[in-house]
Write an enzyme that holds these catalytic residues in place. Sequence first.
Site, PDB file in Angstrom:
ATOM      1  N   HIS A 157       0.828  -1.152   0.035  1.00  0.00           N
ATOM      2  CA  HIS A 157       0.019  -0.117  -0.011  1.00  0.00           C
ATOM      3  C   HIS A 157       0.837   1.226  -0.038  1.00  0.00           C
ATOM      4  CE1 HIS A 157       1.187   0.043   4.177  1.00  0.00           C
ATOM      5  NE2 HIS A 157       0.824   1.083   4.276  1.00  0.00           N
TER       6      HIS A 157
ATOM      7  N   HIS B  38       1.753   6.929   0.328  1.00  0.00           N
ATOM      8  CA  HIS B  38       1.033   6.084   1.094  1.00  0.00           C
ATOM      9  C   HIS B  38      -0.426   5.966   0.225  1.00  0.00           C
ATOM     10  CE1 HIS B  38      -1.562   4.399   4.422  1.00  0.00           C
ATOM     11  NE2 HIS B  38      -0.350   3.943   4.585  1.00  0.00           N
TER      12      HIS B  38
END
Length: 178
Positions: free
Chosen positions: A85, A100
């Site tokens: 992620h 992120h």
Amino acid sequence: MGLLDHIFPSTDEPKAEDFTPVEAIANPNAITAPVTGAVINRIDVESDVFAQGLLGRGCGIRPQEDVIYAPANGTVTVQYAGSRHAFGMASDGGAQIVVHVGLGTVVMEGKGFTYLVHQGDSVKAGQPVLAFSREAITEAGYDPIVTIAIVNSDDFSRIELVQQGHVDAGQILFELEN
């Protein structure tokens, strides 16, 4: 079924060659937008760690597409094998950058995320680095906001967010001075 599911059969993960790089300014004193979308001030991101600047100066971007591009020329230094992620990179200009995807998405255990490069790879600004599914993130109950932080912010005398409102991937997002 998400956009990526229509383009790529469920048995095939996206690959770097499936995506076209975006035109980006490769300036060592700039960080470009890693995704197209609406710029969100860091303090308005619904994450205390990010909003309080614990990761460094940065901002959020409400994504309008499902691919993250390298925000600078540099080297991918960190990848999260299980969750996929986020990634970290060292820019040629000395910035340590973390990108992120989503809030709370680490618990998705990589579902809906595909790295398009490997840890240790050299990347160019605008090169596809990470594919993700906004739909999968939303369906799992998470916010798909993309955050970008300059972890070593204290190493710079000035970090200026130069975009507000809409930004296209590859446009200069931050200007830096040593």
